[in-house]
Design an enzyme around this catalytic site. Sequence first.
Site, PDB file in Angstrom:
ATOM      1  N   LEU A 258      12.580  68.022 -99.466  1.00  0.00           N
ATOM      2  CA  LEU A 258      11.747  67.012 -98.834  1.00  0.00           C
ATOM      3  C   LEU A 258      10.396  67.562 -98.405  1.00  0.00           C
ATOM      4  CD1 LEU A 258      11.715  64.057 -97.906  1.00  0.00           C
ATOM      5  CD2 LEU A 258      12.629  64.813 -95.707  1.00  0.00           C
TER       6      LEU A 258
ATOM      7  N   VAL B 122       6.881  55.610 -95.188  1.00  0.00           N
ATOM      8  CA  VAL B 122       7.755  56.326 -96.112  1.00  0.00           C
ATOM      9  C   VAL B 122       7.904  57.800 -95.749  1.00  0.00           C
ATOM     10  CG1 VAL B 122       7.190  54.741 -97.975  1.00  0.00           C
ATOM     11  CG2 VAL B 122       5.881  56.850 -97.736  1.00  0.00           C
ATOM     12  N   GLU B 123       8.842  58.471 -96.402  1.00  0.00           N
ATOM     13  CA  GLU B 123       9.152  59.889 -96.170  1.00  0.00           C
ATOM     14  C   GLU B 123       9.449  60.166 -94.697  1.00  0.00           C
ATOM     15  OE1 GLU B 123       9.628  62.034 -98.430  1.00  0.00           O
ATOM     16  OE2 GLU B 123       8.298  61.765-100.151  1.00  0.00           O
ATOM     17  N   GLY B 124      10.072  59.219 -94.028  1.00  0.00           N
ATOM     18  CA  GLY B 124      10.383  59.356 -92.615  1.00  0.00           C
ATOM     19  C   GLY B 124       9.408  58.557 -91.781  1.00  0.00           C
TER      20      GLY B 124
END
Length: 812
Positions: free
Chosen positions: A371, A497-499
């Site tokens: 990630l 996005v991505e957290g």
Amino acid sequence: MLLAVLIIILLLAFFRASVTSWVFAMVLVVAVVATQARISDTSLLIGYFTLFLSYGLFSIPSLRHKFFTSQVLKIFRKVLPEVSATEQAAINAGTVWWDSDLFSGHPDWNKLLAFPKCKLSKTEQAFLDNEVEQLCAMLDDWEITHKHADLSAETWKFIKDHGFFGMIIPKRYGGLEFSAQAHSAIVAKISSRSGTAAVSVMVPNSLGPAELLLHYGTREQKKKYLPRLAKGLEVPCFALTGPFAGSDAGAIPDHGQVCYGSFKGQQKVLGIRLTWEKRYITLAPVATLLGLAFKLHDPDHLLSAETERGITLALIPTDTPGVQIGRRHFPMNSAFMNGPTQGKDVFIPMDYVIGGTARVGQGWRMLMECLAAGRSISLPASSAGGMKLAARTTGAYARIRKQFKTAIGKFEGVEEALARIGAHTYMVDAARQFTAMALDLGEKPSVISAIVKYHATERGRIVINDAMDVHGGKGICLGPSNYLARHYQQMPIGITVEGANILTRTMIIFGQGAIRCHPYVLKEISAVHDQNHERALHQFDEALLGHISFSLCNAARSFVYALSSGRGIRVPQGAATVRYYQLLSRFSASFALCADVAMAVLGGSLKRRERISARLGDVLSQMYLCSATLKRFEDDGRSAADLPLLHWAMQDALYRIQQAFDGVIQNFPNTLVRWLLSALIFPLGLRLPMPSDQLAHEIADLLMQPGATRDRLTAGIYLPEDEQEAVGALEASLLSTLQCEPLQAELERAHKSGRLKALEEVPRIIEARALGLLTEAQALLLRRDYSLRRKVIMVDDFPAEELKSVHERTET
């Protein structure tokens, strides 16, 4: 006398003195105190006996283990909160890098400056100057987002044929094998032209099948898929998020069961029967290869004795029977391919599991380790590209557009916005490059990736909001001439996005950083969970003693540095930057102290005190951004012309650090601790100011005129030379405005004196030429200048039927 004792204790803690030094010093202190206070010989002997007993207890390992360490270890085992498997995987994922120095309380700034300068190879630079430039020239964001809701077929072909999907794939598999620095620069440049194209390029090169295959795939999987991905013969996507598992991806309900089934004519194939429902999956509507995360069950024990095998990852061709793709989401008027995917009782063979059966159940750790790339490269790069475009265009527009016969950029309110735009862009781009460099050094900075993702997107939101305010009506009217509105509309995508950013700030940055980056906490936790008692006791003893010494040292340094405001701390020299290094060293010591106190006093409840955790995370984040900014200034050759950007960015960040500390202290639930932290961190009060108005004025001037600083700040974006393009016209108009203003002033004086009668600009130019007040060349310059300014200022309009047809098409 009391003051002398306090000074001695302060010095012992400051220099992390040994136990022997502490005892020796205390013997002298007791002797002096006894003489001054005329304490009896018996009391003095008792005091000395207590000191030497303490010395024996702490200096003899066997005694210390039995009477001190073992007791503390028992307490830790009772109060330490349970850590789930998914939390443990997140904690263990990635590496620590410069963030650990910031956590140390004493950063080594020479180490920071010794990191290599960010740069591209000749091959990477050539790709950026040629293929990426060609791609950007092909993109018309209005056509993409408004008319077709997709990239053109020609653009898709260009992206695939020229290896944009294979930037991270090694050359031996047919990829470009570019550095993280190049990957970041490419995404930033494309983002300055089209968010849709940037997302389409960055997703296959971030968290997705290619990266997972490179790290964990079997030899056969790599050989089969990586060359096809590199050539664009496969379009990949990765499906993680679902309706009931967003930020808590570890709670995914999607499941698979190990069983036998028929596959491609074979009747008894060991595989998995899968059911899933995912959403928000980029490239899913057009994907040929679906990466999938799910929980695997093995009730019949076909793989092992375990029934619950944990999160597992598979790579599934989308033409597999039962795979559903094709429907699209419509995220914030962006046209990149994003949509849901489902499947019910879809059978796949075991060799579809990424890494084969050896990787069954390791999916969450695999995702956490990978990630960092997506967070560290793609989103910071896309934000930086949009911010640079906003900085360049807003500065130019603010110089060209006039109100009350004055360029709007010269009004103080607009200067304030321009200062934020310029300084935030300077700092975010510095962090983008610095973080990409870490990846190229082999790091997988999990905490830093969360920091840079959060702050790049949040500051990107500030910059685009300010840019829209300065542009006013020009910014809100959509059309081919609007170069900002799509960035404004699409900014929440990167934030989500991505957290999600709220959770990234409140739970991840400090929550993970406090464990991973702290020099002793992870060792203590490891010892607590170690079932071997003797090994755990020795490991815990070593970490605990180090932790105590570390905490006392940071308390002393925080207090001393606060009294001197960091002056006297040895840091890299430089008239413009020395105070910033000193203040950061001061705050690093205060941060290490504050983090230790918060963890010690609040314990497991710190996880639930998200606002305190968030503010501590803010301190760590701002220190990292400052580090990257100072590194950039050094690497750029300490250009004096860039100082306004450096000063504003650093002073703003240091002020935010001060306010975050104050927020922690004022809201700490323990009154005694509030008083203690306030005394040790701000004994003289909050003394750092916000950036001055003069700095804002200087930055506004830099953005509103061509120059090396403006070019450095916005380097790497796509700048069309065609004056028929909106940005091309803006660039040309800025130069023309500066060139023609003296002539326009002469015409204005002639009009006021009565020599020129025409009221409108073009007739006035014609009249001035006829009277000989202008040469033919000057008249042509002014006519061109008027035409360019008009193109810059005007907004698009459409026949009513066109907008009606668009609305009807959207409805259907």
